[in-house]
Design an enzyme around this catalytic site. Structure first.
Site, mmCIF file in Angstrom:
data_model
loop_
_atom_site.group_PDB
_atom_site.id
_atom_site.type_symbol
_atom_site.label_atom_id
_atom_site.label_comp_id
_atom_site.label_asym_id
_atom_site.label_seq_id
_atom_site.Cartn_x
_atom_site.Cartn_y
_atom_site.Cartn_z
ATOM 1 N N LYS A 54 0.846 -1.201 0.000
ATOM 2 C CA LYS A 54 0.000 0.000 0.000
ATOM 3 C C LYS A 54 0.879 1.248 0.000
ATOM 4 C CE LYS A 54 -3.737 -2.505 2.284
ATOM 5 N NZ LYS A 54 -4.455 -2.848 3.512
ATOM 6 N N GLN A 98 -4.135 -1.658 9.932
ATOM 7 C CA GLN A 98 -4.123 -2.980 9.301
ATOM 8 C C GLN A 98 -4.706 -4.032 10.245
ATOM 9 O OE1 GLN A 98 -3.407 -3.452 6.139
ATOM 10 N NE2 GLN A 98 -3.669 -5.655 6.153
ATOM 11 N N ASP A 121 -10.599 3.112 5.044
ATOM 12 C CA ASP A 121 -10.863 1.674 4.973
ATOM 13 C C ASP A 121 -12.357 1.369 5.117
ATOM 14 O OD1 ASP A 121 -9.134 -0.386 4.440
ATOM 15 O OD2 ASP A 121 -8.167 -0.323 6.396
HETATM 16 N N1 GUN Z 1 -6.705 -6.959 6.387
HETATM 17 C C1 GUN Z 1 -7.118 -7.660 5.293
HETATM 18 N N2 GUN Z 1 -7.680 -6.830 4.395
HETATM 19 C C2 GUN Z 1 -7.615 -5.588 4.917
HETATM 20 C C3 GUN Z 1 -8.028 -4.311 4.455
HETATM 21 O O1 GUN Z 1 -8.594 -4.135 3.375
HETATM 22 N N3 GUN Z 1 -7.773 -3.280 5.295
HETATM 23 C C4 GUN Z 1 -7.177 -3.440 6.500
HETATM 24 N N4 GUN Z 1 -6.994 -2.368 7.251
HETATM 25 N N5 GUN Z 1 -6.804 -4.610 6.959
HETATM 26 C C5 GUN Z 1 -7.009 -5.679 6.168
#
Ligand code: GUN
Length: 295
Positions: A54, A98, A121
């Site tokens: 990311k 995350q 998110d």
């Molecule tokens: N863990 C797995 N997919 C995601 C996501 O799209 N965002 C976040 N923050 N954690 C994740």
């Protein structure tokens, strides 16, 4: 019949191009640089990989990224304190915590500390609540579910009135993608490990979203001929012929199902790149809103 492959890499690259141009315009016209803060707690290798990916993509499109890596032992107060600090920082337009968090942390409280206008998110309970309600719009939609819908839209696959089946009920994918499909007027069935006759339920689907985390679970006899299948699974399976000794496969048995489906996403190269594209898009939206350029 051989399915049309849905090329997530190509769609994501097109979106990155669109975002790059908008970021450049924000900078030159208004002197604004969109910023994304990532919060990673602990050393889960998959989470580390996702967060690094990311950050790298942010750099490629001109979004500034602020990375915060906390130890596995970080306390609830430390994590929430950091999130609040980022919430008050005007250079940070989006905050991504995350998931999963280490077990001793209360995920709900951490996610609730993200200001909803920075919740790129889309996991804040208010944003999820708005997503589930008729006539309401969340500030942001979770990235992987948004990526699934974007793929359907970019391939002109009709959603309204169709039978959509979502295999899996996770907070990150299954539940929000079901709510999005419902908002788009699909007839939605959510099924999961406790459902009876999974093959029979999935066979009803014009649109099947597989997000269950089981390698190659969806077989030919689970699929209505011509159905559009979006495979969200990212599963490691042993493969002695591969360089690392393993390879990544989806929740769908690709080789089998491509002979029956109408549309199918590959793994990798399907939904994966779309998750990041949607995150970048949400961060750009957050920056434009903070500047009062859009509502
Ligand atoms: N863990 C797995 N997919 C995601 C996501 O799209 N965002 C976040 N923050 N954690 C994740």
């Amino acid at each position: 019949m051989t399915a049309t492959l849905i090329d997530g890499n190509a769609v994501a690259a097109a979106i990155h191009g669109e975002i790059c141009a908008e970021v450049e315009e924000l900078k030159t016209k208004y002197g604004i640089v969109p910023g994304l803060a990532t919060v990673l707690v602990g050393t889960n290798p998959a989470s580390q990989f996702y967060v690094r990916s990311k950050q790298k993509k942010c750099g490629e499109v001109g979004i500034r990224s602020f990375g915060y890596d906390l130890p596995e032992t970080a306390t609830q107060e430390e994590v929430e304190g950091l999130v609040r600090e980022l919430g008050a920082n005007p250079e940070v337009h989006g905050i991504l915590v995350q998931l999963p968090l280490p077990r001793h942390l209360d995920e709900k409280r951490v996610l609730s500390a993200v200001p909803i206008e920075k919740d790129v998110d889309g996991f804040h309970p208010v944003n999820i609540g708005e997503l589930g309600m008729k006539g309401r719009e969340p500030k942001f939609v979770p990235c992987t579910p948004a990526g699934c819908i974007e793929l359907l839209d970019r391939y002109n696959i009709e959603i309204a009135g169709k039978e959509a089946v979502v295999l899996g009920r996770s907070n990150i994918v299954g539940l929000p993608v079901s709510m999005l499909l419902l908002k788009r007027d699909a007839t939605v069935t959510i099924c999961h490990s406790r459902s009876h006759d999974l093959p029979g339920i999935c066979r009803r689907a014009d649109i099947l979203i597989a997000a269950v985390g089981r390698p190659r679970m969806v077989k030919t006899d689970w699929v209505k001929p011509g159905a559009a299948i979006i495979d969200v699974g990212i599963n490691r399976v042993d493969d002695p012929t591969a360089k690392q000794g393993y390879r990544i496969v989806g929740d769908v048995d690709f080789e089998e199902v491509k002979e029956v489906a109408g549309y199918l996403t590959p793994v990798p190269g399907g939904v994966g790149p779309m998750t990041i594209a949607m995150l970048l898009k949400n961060t750009l939206t957050a920056a434009k809103r903070a500047a009062g350029l859009i509502p």
